[in-house]
Design a protein around this motif. Structure first.
Motif, mmCIF file in Angstrom:
data_model
loop_
_atom_site.group_PDB
_atom_site.id
_atom_site.type_symbol
_atom_site.label_atom_id
_atom_site.label_comp_id
_atom_site.label_asym_id
_atom_site.label_seq_id
_atom_site.Cartn_x
_atom_site.Cartn_y
_atom_site.Cartn_z
ATOM 1 N N GLY A 194 50.452 32.310 15.426
ATOM 2 C CA GLY A 194 49.325 33.035 16.011
ATOM 3 C C GLY A 194 48.223 32.157 16.546
ATOM 4 N N ALA A 195 48.258 30.850 16.244
ATOM 5 C CA ALA A 195 47.200 29.949 16.700
ATOM 6 C C ALA A 195 47.379 29.627 18.183
ATOM 7 N N THR A 196 46.270 29.303 18.834
ATOM 8 C CA THR A 196 46.315 28.770 20.188
ATOM 9 C C THR A 196 46.332 27.253 20.088
ATOM 10 N N VAL A 197 47.315 26.655 20.742
ATOM 11 C CA VAL A 197 47.520 25.208 20.682
ATOM 12 C C VAL A 197 47.397 24.638 22.081
ATOM 13 N N ALA A 198 46.731 23.501 22.203
ATOM 14 C CA ALA A 198 46.678 22.774 23.463
ATOM 15 C C ALA A 198 47.247 21.384 23.242
ATOM 16 N N VAL A 199 48.040 20.912 24.192
ATOM 17 C CA VAL A 199 48.689 19.612 24.082
ATOM 18 C C VAL A 199 48.214 18.732 25.222
ATOM 19 N N VAL A 200 47.540 17.638 24.873
ATOM 20 C CA VAL A 200 47.040 16.692 25.867
ATOM 21 C C VAL A 200 48.070 15.585 26.038
ATOM 22 N N GLY A 201 48.711 15.547 27.200
ATOM 23 C CA GLY A 201 49.726 14.532 27.458
ATOM 24 C C GLY A 201 51.075 15.160 27.744
ATOM 25 N N GLY B 92 48.595 33.758 20.025
ATOM 26 C CA GLY B 92 48.082 32.514 20.557
ATOM 27 C C GLY B 92 48.857 32.025 21.763
ATOM 28 N N ARG B 93 48.306 31.003 22.378
ATOM 29 C CA ARG B 93 48.926 30.357 23.518
ATOM 30 C C ARG B 93 49.354 28.945 23.137
ATOM 31 N N ILE B 94 50.262 28.400 23.914
ATOM 32 C CA ILE B 94 50.549 26.970 23.872
ATOM 33 C C ILE B 94 50.250 26.449 25.272
ATOM 34 N N ILE B 95 49.199 25.677 25.381
ATOM 35 C CA ILE B 95 48.720 25.200 26.675
ATOM 36 C C ILE B 95 49.088 23.733 26.837
ATOM 37 N N ALA B 96 49.870 23.431 27.835
ATOM 38 C CA ALA B 96 50.272 22.050 28.105
ATOM 39 C C ALA B 96 49.396 21.474 29.201
ATOM 40 N N LEU B 97 48.776 20.330 28.923
ATOM 41 C CA LEU B 97 47.954 19.658 29.916
ATOM 42 C C LEU B 97 48.769 18.532 30.537
ATOM 43 N N GLY B 98 49.061 18.628 31.814
ATOM 44 C CA GLY B 98 49.858 17.614 32.487
ATOM 45 C C GLY B 98 49.910 17.870 33.978
ATOM 46 N N ARG B 99 50.183 16.802 34.748
ATOM 47 C CA ARG B 99 50.148 16.909 36.205
ATOM 48 C C ARG B 99 51.510 16.726 36.863
ATOM 49 N N HIS B 100 52.517 16.358 36.094
ATOM 50 C CA HIS B 100 53.827 16.081 36.672
ATOM 51 C C HIS B 100 54.707 17.323 36.557
ATOM 52 N N ARG B 101 55.081 17.898 37.687
ATOM 53 C CA ARG B 101 55.778 19.183 37.713
ATOM 54 C C ARG B 101 57.073 19.151 36.895
ATOM 55 N N ALA B 102 57.844 18.073 37.030
ATOM 56 C CA ALA B 102 59.111 18.006 36.294
ATOM 57 C C ALA B 102 58.865 18.063 34.791
ATOM 58 N N ARG B 103 57.768 17.444 34.347
ATOM 59 C CA ARG B 103 57.461 17.422 32.918
ATOM 60 C C ARG B 103 56.881 18.750 32.450
ATOM 61 N N THR B 104 56.010 19.337 33.236
ATOM 62 C CA THR B 104 55.438 20.620 32.813
ATOM 63 C C THR B 104 56.486 21.731 32.864
ATOM 64 N N ASP B 105 57.503 21.568 33.712
ATOM 65 C CA ASP B 105 58.611 22.529 33.687
ATOM 66 C C ASP B 105 59.348 22.445 32.351
ATOM 67 N N ILE B 106 59.532 21.211 31.849
ATOM 68 C CA ILE B 106 60.136 21.052 30.529
ATOM 69 C C ILE B 106 59.244 21.669 29.468
ATOM 70 N N ALA B 107 57.940 21.465 29.599
ATOM 71 C CA ALA B 107 56.995 22.047 28.640
ATOM 72 C C ALA B 107 57.139 23.563 28.586
ATOM 73 N N ARG B 108 57.255 24.182 29.733
ATOM 74 C CA ARG B 108 57.442 25.644 29.753
ATOM 75 C C ARG B 108 58.756 26.026 29.075
ATOM 76 N N GLY B 109 59.793 25.241 29.320
ATOM 77 C CA GLY B 109 61.068 25.508 28.667
ATOM 78 C C GLY B 109 60.995 25.333 27.162
ATOM 79 N N PHE B 110 60.109 24.466 26.702
ATOM 80 C CA PHE B 110 59.925 24.222 25.273
ATOM 81 C C PHE B 110 59.016 25.249 24.605
ATOM 82 N N GLY B 111 58.361 26.095 25.406
ATOM 83 C CA GLY B 111 57.532 27.136 24.809
ATOM 84 C C GLY B 111 56.107 27.216 25.284
ATOM 85 N N ALA B 112 55.688 26.340 26.212
ATOM 86 C CA ALA B 112 54.321 26.416 26.715
ATOM 87 C C ALA B 112 54.118 27.727 27.472
ATOM 88 N N THR B 113 53.017 28.391 27.188
ATOM 89 C CA THR B 113 52.703 29.638 27.882
ATOM 90 C C THR B 113 51.847 29.402 29.114
#
Length: 296
Positions: free
Chosen positions: A111-118, A144-165
């Motif tokens: 239920g927590a909101t999590v942000a990941v820097v990197g 809660g949300r899982i927020i991924a902070l990143g600028r590289h599309r290929a990597r943030t696509d993986i983040a979404r696949g891993f559960g980033a909302t």
């Protein structure tokens, strides 16, 4: 793969498939007993000089493992027949356990909101660890949300696949503003810092909700820490992290990797041979590869 065992090794046999964490440890000292294997009084990093003399580096055709019974973890032999699973199991040696360490330090909970820097391999595994611990899904304690902070599309696509909302591509003050907008102005309960620069730590503090916590595993580098202790004191922000004792986490994480409920294999996006290791490092430095797998 175990090629040979010494006279003092009793729990492993020649031919066993094993995984080794990035630090070897004796498993019996006071720190190991507390789960902090990275502070083992007789342990060390591969390639370092310690009580055991010069230890072998971990990227070679063979390596001598001090305290093998305590350091190595046996894996199912049939994993050799599954390339994806074998790659996923390799992450237990470092990045998956490090992401898990950061998530625990940040106090990730259902239920927590999590942000990941990197958005490197550790940050992405932090997303995976947060999802595994129940963040980002509806729960009695909140949705809660899982927020991924990143600028590289290929990597943030993986983040979404891993559960980033959500994905935030901005940096600095703009990133802080974007995360706060996503969280109703409050920030994240749990923040994973997986970069190690002054800017990344400032961002981590800026996006943490009052009363929240930061789990930091980015190796510190640069001119400053990015920490304002006065602000953290006023806002009751906790800070916990450091070198991840991944050997302690392997038994907990291994079953989920084996059954496929946790699959970190996508973080390995380039495979090289032993003679191409310099090319692999160059690719990671130039951001053309995320994490390199060395195959003998």
């Amino acid at each position: 793969m175990v090629e040979e065992t010494g006279a003092d090794v009793s729990g492993l046999r020649t031919g066993d498939l094993v995984v080794a964490p990035f630090v070897w440890s004796d498993g019996v000292c006071a720190y190991c007993a507390e789960g902090l294997t990275t502070s083992c009084v007789h342990g060390g990093f591969w390639g370092s000089i310690g009580e055991q003399g010069q230890s072998d580096g971990g990227q070679g055709e063979a390596v001598r493992v001090p305290f093998a019974d305590a350091t190595l973890v046996r894996l199912p032999a049939d994993a050799l027949c599954d390339e994806r699973l074998l790659t996923a199991l390799l992450s237990l040696s470092d990045v998956l356990g490090t992401g898990h360490h950061a998530a625990l330090g940040a106090g990730v909970r259902p239920g927590a909101t999590v942000a990941v820097v990197g958005d490197g391999a550790v940050g992405l595994c932090g997303v995976l660890a947060a999802k595994r611990l129940g963040a980002g899904v509806p729960h009695a304690g909140g949705q809660g949300r899982i927020i991924a902070l990143g600028r590289h599309r290929a990597r943030t696509d993986i983040a979404r696949g891993f559960g980033a909302t959500d994905v935030v591509a901005e940096r600095g003050d703009e990133a802080v503003a974007a995360v706060r907008q996503l969280t109703g102005g409050q920030g994240a309960h749990a923040v994973i810092e997986a970069v190690g620069t002054e800017q990344s730590m400032r961002t981590a503090v800026g996006i943490t909700r009052d009363g929240g916590a930061i789990g930091y595993v980015g190796v510190p580098h640069g001119s400053g820490t990015g920490l304002d202790l006065g602000e953290m004191f006023d806002r009751n922000i906790a800070l916990r992290g450091g070198v991840a004792p991944v050997r302690t986490y392997i038994p907990e994480l291994l079953p989920d990797v084996l059954n496929g409920s946790v699959d970190p294999s996508p973080v390995f996006d380039l495979t090289v041979g032993l003679g191409e290791v310099p090319d692999g490092y160059r690719a990671m430095d130039e951001r053309t590869a995320l994490k390199v797998l060395v195959k003998l």
